[in-house]
Motif scaffolding. Structure first.
Motif, PDB file in Angstrom:
ATOM      1  N   VAL A  58       0.839  -1.199   0.000  1.00 60.40           N
ATOM      2  CA  VAL A  58       0.000   0.000   0.000  1.00 60.40           C
ATOM      3  C   VAL A  58       0.877   1.253   0.000  1.00 60.40           C
ATOM      4  O   VAL A  58       0.599   2.224  -0.709  1.00 60.40           O
ATOM      5  CB  VAL A  58      -0.939   0.003   1.225  1.00 60.40           C
TER       6      VAL A  58
ATOM      7  N   GLU B  49       2.447   1.700  -3.493  1.00 62.26           N
ATOM      8  CA  GLU B  49       1.443   2.157  -4.456  1.00 62.26           C
ATOM      9  C   GLU B  49       1.094   3.627  -4.230  1.00 62.26           C
ATOM     10  O   GLU B  49       1.022   4.417  -5.183  1.00 62.26           O
ATOM     11  CB  GLU B  49       0.185   1.300  -4.314  1.00 62.26           C
ATOM     12  N   SER B  50       0.891   4.013  -2.979  1.00 65.51           N
ATOM     13  CA  SER B  50       0.523   5.392  -2.670  1.00 65.51           C
ATOM     14  C   SER B  50       1.649   6.347  -3.047  1.00 65.51           C
ATOM     15  O   SER B  50       1.408   7.427  -3.600  1.00 65.51           O
ATOM     16  CB  SER B  50       0.197   5.525  -1.183  1.00 65.51           C
TER      17      SER B  50
ATOM     18  N   PHE C 120      -1.609   7.771   6.664  1.00 59.88           N
ATOM     19  CA  PHE C 120      -0.637   8.400   5.779  1.00 59.88           C
ATOM     20  C   PHE C 120      -0.816   9.905   5.856  1.00 59.88           C
ATOM     21  O   PHE C 120      -1.932  10.400   6.026  1.00 59.88           O
ATOM     22  CB  PHE C 120      -0.837   7.945   4.326  1.00 59.88           C
TER      23      PHE C 120
ATOM     24  N   CYS D 140       4.066   7.833   7.139  1.00 59.50           N
ATOM     25  CA  CYS D 140       3.168   6.782   7.627  1.00 59.50           C
ATOM     26  C   CYS D 140       3.283   6.734   9.143  1.00 59.50           C
ATOM     27  O   CYS D 140       4.383   6.879   9.691  1.00 59.50           O
ATOM     28  CB  CYS D 140       3.542   5.439   7.021  1.00 59.50           C
TER      29      CYS D 140
ATOM     30  N   PHE E 109      -3.293  14.059  -3.203  1.00 57.91           N
ATOM     31  CA  PHE E 109      -3.075  13.024  -2.196  1.00 57.91           C
ATOM     32  C   PHE E 109      -4.376  12.294  -1.877  1.00 57.91           C
ATOM     33  O   PHE E 109      -4.426  11.063  -1.822  1.00 57.91           O
ATOM     34  CB  PHE E 109      -2.494  13.679  -0.942  1.00 57.91           C
TER      35      PHE E 109
ATOM     36  N   SER F 232      -5.389   9.889  -4.514  1.00 59.40           N
ATOM     37  CA  SER F 232      -4.455   8.807  -4.788  1.00 59.40           C
ATOM     38  C   SER F 232      -4.322   7.790  -3.661  1.00 59.40           C
ATOM     39  O   SER F 232      -4.174   6.590  -3.914  1.00 59.40           O
ATOM     40  CB  SER F 232      -3.060   9.390  -5.087  1.00 59.40           C
ATOM     41  N   VAL F 233      -4.335   8.252  -2.423  1.00 57.26           N
ATOM     42  CA  VAL F 233      -3.950   7.387  -1.323  1.00 57.26           C
ATOM     43  C   VAL F 233      -5.023   6.341  -1.032  1.00 57.26           C
ATOM     44  O   VAL F 233      -6.224   6.602  -1.128  1.00 57.26           O
ATOM     45  CB  VAL F 233      -3.636   8.231  -0.068  1.00 57.26           C
ATOM     46  N   ARG F 234      -4.585   5.131  -0.690  1.00 53.81           N
ATOM     47  CA  ARG F 234      -5.494   4.035  -0.355  1.00 53.81           C
ATOM     48  C   ARG F 234      -6.145   4.300   0.997  1.00 53.81           C
ATOM     49  O   ARG F 234      -5.554   4.888   1.892  1.00 53.81           O
ATOM     50  CB  ARG F 234      -4.689   2.728  -0.289  1.00 53.81           C
ATOM     51  N   HIS F 235      -7.381   3.822   1.143  1.00 55.26           N
ATOM     52  CA  HIS F 235      -8.045   3.924   2.442  1.00 55.26           C
ATOM     53  C   HIS F 235      -8.801   2.635   2.708  1.00 55.26           C
ATOM     54  O   HIS F 235      -9.028   1.819   1.813  1.00 55.26           O
ATOM     55  CB  HIS F 235      -9.005   5.119   2.484  1.00 55.26           C
TER      56      HIS F 235
END
Length: 295
Positions: free
Chosen positions: A13, A16-17, A49, A63, A253, A256-259
């Motif tokens: 994760v 990828e982020s 993040f 992180c 951000f 794009s960022v995973r949650h």
């Protein structure tokens, strides 16, 4: 789920982020941190993040997660595994000194995919907020805490410390205040507070965020008697409800960022520093109601 699987999943994760944000992610930098604290990941809540504007923060993705068990000091593990360097500076003794005097509920760590290991958070129990005078008496604590005691006391903050964060590479300390008196967030108070400690006049955006804030923190160092930064934090599950414009780099951000599953959770902050204001956004990959918020 095994520790190795937890580490692999979180690293995936992070990688990828970082890629989606055009941040260079080095496995050599991130993997050792995850493996040192890997046994915490299955239980860690929150995992979050963070990105920020301002030159000091550009080009990195931070992180943060809680370490377990709560009675384990995470700093010796960082030292013994080469995540941070040995030092004779008081920053190296501060966490041990705090642990010897205060009941700590949980610890957390903070690292950057570029900058590596950065901070350890020590969170006090919500029903046992710490007194500033007790913390100021710690020998390794920056003297600036004691030197600004009257400022904090006049604003009702002397018995409201909810957490301490120690930034090892920058040799600074964040002091987080919980259950902050409402007047500390009012424009008529914020303006003279910042003026008194020598920080720039707040923008309208900062004042609007203050009206929604859940808490504040200050940054101190061993090199100055001044309060170096003053920050508000606001929590939300929907950034469109905030009374301010979100910066383009932070919007990127968010996209794009995973949650995790369910409602997203954000902590949005504004910091005042001698160089001006900058903004931060923390997006939670894992969270649950009742966990402590930082920015």
């Amino acid at each position: 789920m095994s520790v190795t699987t937890e580490v692999e999943e979180l690293y995936s994760v992070i990688e990828e982020s970082a890629r989606l944000l055009d941040v260079a992610c080095s496995r050599d930098k991130v993997w050792p941190i995850l493996t040192v604290y890997g046994d915490a990941l299955a239980h860690a809540t929150p995992v979050a993040f963070r990105v920020a504007t301002g030159m000091r923060h550009v080009g990195d993705l931070d992180c943060r997660f809680v370490t377990h068990p709560k009675d384990r000091d995470p700093y010796p593990a960082a030292l013994s595994n080469g995540l941070t360097a040995e030092t004779d500076h008081p920053v190296g003794a501060l966490l041990s000194d705090i642990r010897g005097r205060c009941a700590i509920d949980t610890h957390g760590i903070d690292f950057g995919v570029v900058g590596g290991f950065k901070k350890v958070y020590s969170v006090f129990t919500p029903d046992d907020l710490q007194e500033l005078s007790k913390l100021a008496d710690i020998p390794s604590m920056p003297r600036s805490l004691a030197e600004n005691f009257n400022f904090f006391a006049r604003h009702g903050l002397d018995e409201r410390v909810g957490a301490i964060a120690i930034d090892y590479p920058h040799r600074t300390v964040n002091v987080y205040f919980n259950e902050v008196p409402a007047e500390c967030f009012e424009s008529k108070t914020v303006v003279p507070m910042l003026r008194e400690i020598g920080l720039p006049e707040p923008s309208e955006q900062m004042l609007k965020l203050g009206q929604e804030a859940f808490g504040l923190y200050v940054t101190l160092s061993w090199d100055s008697s001044k309060i170096e930064r003053f920050c508000f934090g606001v929590t939300t599950t929907d950034l469109t409800t905030l009374p301010v414009r979100i910066e383009p780099e932070i919007e990127q951000f968010v996209k794009s960022v995973r949650h995790g599953d369910g409602d997203r959770k954000f902590v949005y902050g504004v910091a005042s520093s001698p160089e001006g204001e900058y903004y931060k956004l923390e997006s939670h990959l894992k969270w649950k109601p009742g966990t402590v918020d930082f920015i």
